[in-house]
Design an enzyme around this catalytic site. Structure first.
Site, PDB file in Angstrom:
ATOM      1  N   LYS A 194       0.831  -1.213   0.000  1.00  0.00           N
ATOM      2  CA  LYS A 194       0.000   0.000   0.000  1.00  0.00           C
ATOM      3  C   LYS A 194       0.867   1.267   0.000  1.00  0.00           C
ATOM      4  CE  LYS A 194      -3.465   2.770   0.631  1.00  0.00           C
ATOM      5  NZ  LYS A 194      -4.487   2.985  -0.373  1.00  0.00           N
ATOM      6  N   CYS A 208      -4.192  10.691   1.558  1.00  0.00           N
ATOM      7  CA  CYS A 208      -3.393   9.486   1.274  1.00  0.00           C
ATOM      8  C   CYS A 208      -2.015   9.818   0.733  1.00  0.00           C
ATOM      9  CB  CYS A 208      -4.127   8.614   0.267  1.00  0.00           C
ATOM     10  SG  CYS A 208      -5.815   8.294   0.744  1.00  0.00           S
TER      11      CYS A 208
END
Ligand code: SAJ
Length: 448
Positions: free
Chosen positions: A227, A281
């Protein structure tokens, strides 16, 4: 560590019928809905009572295409309800935020994850499965196992060598893009990292209830790093576009034309420059890699610095334009962190607009299709003067295009104004790789 999925494992007989999804935000709520749609009894847990009340009424607290209908159906079916306290369940999903510390260190703040696992500790029993979805520093899944071990010494935890315990744990990052969450959550491939073979097997079986993309099984640490690697990859590529934009400005070259021409190469695909990188993010997660290995994560750190420098550069360019036009009014077009969404978190466009407004009070107006949402959510927006597009253009001589919302790109290029095209709004072809030609009578910052 390569995990082998066992075919027969004792705890798999613990069927998962009820689950708690902790955190009803951009990821937790759609995930909860999907599991409910798949037929499970889902309890959504959130500390915010307003969110809990809304979800129970079948109302979405966020704007996300397709989510309103889905939530209405699931809340109506009785399979999804929301509460403020974690309840006993067969499986627990953690989808809470992981910000970084705003003290200049950018150290990850895993306190929300820790409080989620503490709430699980009160109700967890042998045979439960815990899945962490929050973007996390490498080692966080192991960390929550240790937190649980310290609170619940009566339970046997899985070993770091892959041996099974009384509770199963997995890490599986979400990969959805805001704006397409309800489609991508189903369709995207998924990486599932188990701390043991049985953990991976159970998490895989659960996700397969609604995921149509391929599910790839690995260990927890690899899944955590995947990720971070994905989001740092995007940060690197955006930083390259942003650095090109300031280089082009220095050399007097139109960056949009440059990118369009460079992208005609069969193996080159440069992204679009903008006011900087925002959102919860890409502007945050790469710091987790830097924090984990500050002595060697040199590229990732530099990339963060390049993207964080861009809003300051843009501010300086606007300042220069305002010095040349000392009586002009200034319009900032776009405030969200990216086009066509109502999300203003970590938005460089918003920071630039606030700073400009503080410098020239009374002379700055802002335009955003979701301005009302921003005013509801963000106290600082109270200082801003919101106008619609037409009124802003009428009032202002200097126009700064910060976010290429579709509704801006559909308009004709304004004439007779000083245009600072930071995000390619007036590029000839709408989209990432557009050519911009200086419109007659307008001054572009790239040509300044
Ligand atoms: N941006 C540019 N130029 C571009 C593309 C984006 O300046 O060419 C800017 C955007 O305006 C925005 C920022 O970058 O400020 C981030 O936008 P984004 O669309 O790249 O990403 P997010 O934050 O909306 O979603 C990302 C996605 N990750 C990747 O594409 C690798 C998504 O799949 C993740 O699920 C999400 O982060 C997340 O939650 O981690």
């Amino acid at each position: 560590m390569k995990l082998r999925i066992a075919t027969v494992s004792p705890l798999v007989s613990f069927e998962i019928k009820k689950m708690c999804v902790i955190g009803l935000g951009y990821v937790g709520l759609p995930t909860a809905c999907m599991f409910a749609k798949a037929g499970l009894e889902v309890v959504g847990v959130d500390v915010d009572e307003l969110i809990v009340d809304k979800v129970n009424r079948g109302e979405v607290p966020i704007v996300e295409p397709g989510l309103a209908e889905l939530l209405r159906d699931m809340a109506g079916s009785g399979r999804l309800r929301a509460v403020t306290k974690t309840e006993p369940a067969d499986a627990f999903f953690i989808a809470v935020p992981t910000p970084f510390q705003h003290d200049g260190t950018h150290a990850p703040d895993v306190s929300y994850i820790e409080s989620a696992i503490r709430s699980i500790a009160k109700v967890v029993v042998t045979g439960n499965l815990v899945v962490l979805e929050s973007t996390s520093p490498v080692g966080t899944t192991r960390h929550i196992i240790e937190v649980l071990r310290s609170i619940r010494p009566d339970l046997r935890m899985p070993g770091s060598d892959g041996t099974e315990g009384d509770i199963d744990f997995a890490y599986s990052p979400e990969r959805v893009i805001p704006g397409s969450t309800t489609e991508e959550i189903v369709r995207n491939d998924r990486v599932i990292g188990g701390v043991s073979a049985r953990s991976a097997e159970r998490a895989l079986a659960l996700y397969k209830q609604f995921v149509t993309g391929k599910c790839h099984v690995t260990d927890d640490k690899t899944a955590e790093m995947v990720k971070l690697a994905e989001n740092a990859y995007r940060d690197v590529n955006i930083a390259y576009a942003n650095e090109l934009s300031v280089l082009c400005d220095r050399f007097g070259i139109d960056v949009w034309e440059l990118i369009e021409l460079a992208n005609r190469h069969p193996r080159v695909s440069i992204l679009s420059p903008g006011p900087g990188v925002g959102g919860h993010c890409i502007s945050v997660d790469p710091w987790f890699l830097v924090a984990g290995a500050p002595d060697i994560a040199r590229l990732v750190r530099t990339v963060r610095e390049v993207n964080d420098f861009k809003p300051h550069y843009v501010y300086r360019k606007v300042e220069e334009a305002m010095e040349v036009h000392p009586h002009a009014h200034l319009a900032c077009l776009g405030l969200s962190y990216k086009p066509d969404i109502d999300d203003f978190r970590e938005s460089p466009a918003l920071e630039i607009a606030l700073r400009l407004n503080a410098k020239w009070p009374g002379r700055v107006v802002v335009v955003d299709p979701n301005g009302a949402v921003l005013q509801e959510r963000e106290e600082r927006a109270g200082a801003l003067t919101f106008l619609d597009y037409g009124a802003a253009l009428q009032r202002c001589g200097v126009i700064v295009g910060l976010v290429p919302h579709r509704s801006f790109r559909e308009r004709e290029t304004p004439e007779g104004k000083v245009l600072l095209d930071i995000a390619g709004i007036w590029a000839k072809e709408a989209g990432a790789h557009a050519i911009i030609e200086p419109p007659v009578g307008a001054k572009l910052w790239t040509a300044a």
